[in-house]
Design an enzyme around this catalytic site. Structure first.
Site, PDB file in Angstrom:
ATOM      1  N   GLU A   1       0.963  -1.402  -0.006  1.00  0.00           N
ATOM      2  CA  GLU A   1       0.152  -0.088  -0.048  1.00  0.00           C
ATOM      3  C   GLU A   1       0.614   1.323  -0.032  1.00  0.00           C
ATOM      4  OE1 GLU A   1      -2.781   0.145   3.140  1.00  0.00           O
ATOM      5  OE2 GLU A   1      -3.915   1.779   2.765  1.00  0.00           O
TER       6      GLU A   1
ATOM      7  N   ARG B   1       4.950 -12.988  10.018  1.00  0.00           N
ATOM      8  CA  ARG B   1       5.609 -11.909   9.244  1.00  0.00           C
ATOM      9  C   ARG B   1       7.420 -11.587   9.838  1.00  0.00           C
ATOM     10  NH1 ARG B   1       1.792  -8.032   8.754  1.00  0.00           N
ATOM     11  NH2 ARG B   1       2.943  -6.168   9.353  1.00  0.00           N
TER      12      ARG B   1
ATOM     13  N   LYS C   1       4.582   1.169   9.155  1.00  0.00           N
ATOM     14  CA  LYS C   1       4.372   2.275   8.801  1.00  0.00           C
ATOM     15  C   LYS C   1       4.011   2.703   9.912  1.00  0.00           C
ATOM     16  CE  LYS C   1       3.204   0.461   4.785  1.00  0.00           C
ATOM     17  NZ  LYS C   1       2.672  -0.180   3.170  1.00  0.00           N
TER      18      LYS C   1
END
Ligand code: ATP
Ligand code: MG
Length: 554
Positions: free
Chosen positions: A34, A258, A268
């Site tokens: 994104e 992850r 982020k």
């Protein structure tokens, strides 16, 4: 360890089985960021995995910008992401944008409406949440769920035409309000948002939700193996439901753990806070876990790829020691870094019996590299050494410079300390030495053996420089799970700037991307803040892992 020597990870096993069964002729993966921030080392893991699998099995990888949320996304981020993926060493087959599929996705939502599998709901978000039930009690459908396909179609078209304000209506998939999986309790697939989009501008005021857009984007691109992280396991039934109902390409989702790393944050949202609150100097601050930060700090792309390969593909969440990444960086730099001499905390040494103005000596660029060649190192009567390489009253095992003691100057001569000069406060300002002319490195006939070798810089030839030394940005290992706000754990001493540094002149002619080993000091790279009058260097990593020792000492 090359990827051929490793045993297969579980995704590779799946791919090999799929190819053997001819389920697919070839594989297609995608990396779907994104564009709402800069990429970090966790993304690097995903990039290396997705591109690496396609390379290994002769398939291809798309770079897809998952830009379905107009509010947080920006073209600046798109450019930085492309730059980072290329820098890591990968090239995508296609550059796609989920926003390019807005028309198709809209049509697909209409298709679900026509099939009686989606409806327009006028409830507020609070009402929707309340009607959803809890994981142990089923939810309740409201009266809007009974709207006819024709009415829903009209309403959705009107939503798209901008007739309704934000939040007044949503489109929901009609699945199962009693499902133990809360995500299947009539999930929202479209919402109204009157917002400017970085690519489609003001063309749309309805935007698809992630689960709907992501899976269908995979199908549109005929992604065979859609790899994501474990938090998407509960989303998989919805992903599959959309594909089954719409009869689109059967992409399959696979999940892995992850990457989490010690002493750092990797979301982020948190990285953006550090930038906005000026706790670091931008996204590419060398202390950041961003790819651009690591690049600026001097981490080679090959070391990041090696790190991602070494940690493998886990099915359970874990916390990787940042020391492993640093180990990979050192291993790589040891092979490529040019050796240079730089004095961080200078003390003047005068060689009283040296009567030439100066001479050019030579030194190896890299003893690890047989083709590394030599560089010229000027020597003269006045040189700089490190303050802490001299002791007026040396302890027993101090083999560096001290009154009456001898040391070798790296690639030059053996010198002997004869006397020292102090200022009014008693600080040592100069050390006076004599040198042994027969002791020149490479042509030493002096027969003298000394235990200490010092780095040094000729005062007349020195370049004035600044070095920036970095430590962990956070003081706790597991920042995400530490008590309180993550910013409470910032290390106040994560940056040390030394601005009175003297470097050997060869550095002025080296390329800006070149990696260096400053002898006895660590690995360094030039920072873009360098000016023609002052070179600035970032310490990439120390020579040895001093951190492990610090942790033990407590
Ligand atoms: P963040 O929480 O840091 O914002 P994200 O998952 O929202 O990360 P995206 O831009 O949506 O970021 O991620 C793009 C791809 O990178 C996704 O496939 C995602 O699963 C993967 N990814 C993100 N963070 C990690 C991580 N720490 N480890 C492995 N893969 C990751
Ligand atoms: Mg995300």
């Amino acid at each position: 360890m090359s990827s051929e020597e490793r045993s297969l990870n579980f995704i590779e096993e799946i791919i090999e089985a799929d190819l053997a069964e001819e389920k697919h002729k070839s594989i297609t993966t995608r990396f779907p960021p994104e564009p709402n921030g800069y990429l970090h080392i966790g993304h690097a893991k995903s990039i290396v995995l997705n591109f690496g699998l396609a390379q290994k099995y002769g398939g291809s990888t798309n770079l897809r910008f998952d830009d379905t949320n107009p509010v947080t996304e920006d073209t600046e981020y798109v450019e930085s992401i492309k730059n980072d993926v290329r820098w890591l060493g990968f090239e995508w087959a296609n550059e796609f944008y989920a926003s390019d599929y807005f028309d198709q996705l809209y049509q697909m939502a209409l298709q679900l409406i026509d099939l009686g599998l989606a409806y327009v709901d006028d409830s507020t978000s609070e009402e929707i949440a309340a009607q959803k039930g809890t994981p142990t009690t089923p939810g309740q459908r409201n009266q809007f769920a009974d709207r006819s396909p024709a009415e829903n179609r009209q309403l959705f078209e009107d939503m798209k035409a901008g007739k309704y304000p934000d939040g007044s209506k949503v489109v929901r998939a009609k699945i199962d309000m009693a499902s133990p999986n809360m995500l299947l309790r009539d999930p929202i697939i479209y919402r109204i948002k009157h917002a400017h989009h970085h690519r489609t501008g003001d063309q749309w005021c309805v935007y698809p939700m992630y689960d709907f857009a992501h899976g269908q984007s995979d199908s549109i691109e005929k992604i065979t193996h859609s790899i994501c992280t474990l938090e998407f396991v509960p989303h998989r039934p919805l992903y599959n439901w959309c594909i089954e109902q719409l009869k689109t390409f059967p992409s399959q989702q696979y999940e892995f753990a992850r990457l989490n790393m010690t002493y750092t944050v990797m979301s982020k949202r948190k990285l953006l806070q550090l930038v906005n609150e000026q706790m670091v100097n931008g996204w590419d601050d060398p202390r950041m876990s961003t790819i651009s930060g690591m690049r600026r700090r001097g981490y080679p792309a090959a070391a990041i790829r090696e790190f991602c390969d070494r940690i493998g593909v886990a099915k359970r969440d874990n916390l990787i020691d940042v020391g492993l990444l640093e180990f990979c960086v050192r291993e790589q730099l040891n092979k490529t870094a040019l050796r240079r001499m730089v004095v961080f905390d200078p003390l003047k040494v005068i060689i009283t019996n040296y009567d030439q103005t100066s001479e050019d000596l030579t030194s190896e660029n890299n003893p690890e590299d047989p083709n590394g060649g030599l560089r010229t190192v000027p020597f003269s009567k006045e040189i700089w050494i490190e303050k802490d390489d001299f002791m007026e009253q040396p302890s027993k095992k101090y083999f560096r410079l001290a009154p009456g003691q001898m040391v070798r100057l790296k690639s030059a001569y053996i010198i002997k300390c004869e006397s020292l000069v102090k200022d009014a406060e008693g600080n040592i300002t100069e050390v006076h030495c004599t040198y042994i002319p027969e002791s020149r490195s490479g042509a030493d006939t002096s027969g003298i053996h000394v235990k200490g070798t010092l780095h040094w810089v000729s005062a007349a030839h020195a370049i004035h420089a600044e070095v920036r030394l970095y430590d962990r940005l956070f003081q706790v290992e597991d920042v995400a799970n530490a008590e309180g706000d993550f910013k409470d754990h910032i290390n106040p001493a994560s940056l040390t700037v030394l601005s009175n540094v003297y470097a050997e002149p060869a550095l002025a002619n080296d390329s800006p991307e070149q990696a260096f080993q400053f002898l006895r000091k660590g690995y360094f790279v030039q920072d873009p803040d360098s000016t023609p009058t002052k070179m600035v260097f970032n310490r990439t990593v120390t020579l040895k892992d001093t951190w492990a020792k610090e942790v033990k000492k407590g």
